[in-house]
Motif scaffolding. Structure first.
Motif, PDB file in Angstrom:
ATOM      1  N   ARG A 174      10.118 -15.189  -1.460  1.00  0.00           N
ATOM      2  CA  ARG A 174      10.549 -14.165  -0.515  1.00  0.00           C
ATOM      3  C   ARG A 174      10.483 -12.808  -1.201  1.00  0.00           C
ATOM      4  O   ARG A 174      10.977 -12.634  -2.301  1.00  0.00           O
ATOM      5  N   ARG A 191       2.206  -8.897  -1.073  1.00  0.00           N
ATOM      6  CA  ARG A 191       2.089 -10.265  -0.548  1.00  0.00           C
ATOM      7  C   ARG A 191       0.647 -10.760  -0.630  1.00  0.00           C
ATOM      8  O   ARG A 191       0.389 -11.880  -1.069  1.00  0.00           O
ATOM      9  N   ASN A 192      -0.311  -9.921  -0.214  1.00  0.00           N
ATOM     10  CA  ASN A 192      -1.718 -10.320  -0.259  1.00  0.00           C
ATOM     11  C   ASN A 192      -2.170 -10.605  -1.692  1.00  0.00           C
ATOM     12  O   ASN A 192      -2.897 -11.564  -1.944  1.00  0.00           O
ATOM     13  N   GLN A 203       3.178  -5.681   2.142  1.00  0.00           N
ATOM     14  CA  GLN A 203       2.001  -6.444   2.576  1.00  0.00           C
ATOM     15  C   GLN A 203       0.940  -6.479   1.490  1.00  0.00           C
ATOM     16  O   GLN A 203       0.307  -7.509   1.270  1.00  0.00           O
ATOM     17  N   GLU A 259       7.433  -6.556   6.099  1.00  0.00           N
ATOM     18  CA  GLU A 259       7.261  -5.580   7.165  1.00  0.00           C
ATOM     19  C   GLU A 259       6.660  -4.265   6.701  1.00  0.00           C
ATOM     20  O   GLU A 259       6.162  -3.506   7.523  1.00  0.00           O
ATOM     21  N   ASP A 293      -4.805 -20.655   2.519  1.00  0.00           N
ATOM     22  CA  ASP A 293      -3.472 -21.121   2.885  1.00  0.00           C
ATOM     23  C   ASP A 293      -3.117 -22.343   2.044  1.00  0.00           C
ATOM     24  O   ASP A 293      -3.972 -23.188   1.780  1.00  0.00           O
ATOM     25  N   SER A 351       6.558 -15.383   1.937  1.00  0.00           N
ATOM     26  CA  SER A 351       7.111 -15.011   3.242  1.00  0.00           C
ATOM     27  C   SER A 351       6.487 -13.726   3.761  1.00  0.00           C
ATOM     28  O   SER A 351       5.936 -12.924   3.018  1.00  0.00           O
ATOM     29  N   ASP A 352       6.596 -13.522   5.077  1.00  0.00           N
ATOM     30  CA  ASP A 352       6.080 -12.312   5.713  1.00  0.00           C
ATOM     31  C   ASP A 352       6.938 -11.110   5.335  1.00  0.00           C
ATOM     32  O   ASP A 352       8.134 -11.236   5.064  1.00  0.00           O
TER      33      ASP A 352
END
Length: 85
Positions: A80, A59-60, A56, A51, A71, A48-49
């Motif tokens: 999440r 996440r990457n 970030q 903030e 993807d 999930s994205d």
């Protein structure tokens, strides 16, 4: 001057060693045919994205570890991330 038996054997041994050193049991560019059973499941995880900057970066890194930065083709699971100070 004729080569001696010893120098011929040394040249033969060197040639044989070089020939055997270049042999491998799997292809240089390609797969060995082995597929990891968990790789397919991990490739179906989307992340999930977030903030925050730290989120970030996390996440990457997860996306890269799960499916090499690409993807996911088919998403079945979602991870999440919640980052707090």
């Amino acid at each position: 001057m004729q080569p001696t038996r010893r120098s011929l054997l040394a040249a033969l041994a060197l040639t044989g060693t070089a020939a055997l050193a270049s042999c491998t049991w799997e292809p240089l560019h390609g797969s060995s045919g082995y597929t990891d059973p968990t790789a397919g499941a991990l490739a179906q995880v989307s992340v999930s994205d977030v903030e925050t900057r730290v989120g970030q970066q996390l996440r990457n890194h997860l996306i890269f570890l799960l499916h090499g930065g690409r993807d996911p083709l088919e998403t079945r699971y979602e991870a999440r991330i919640r980052v707090s100070n």
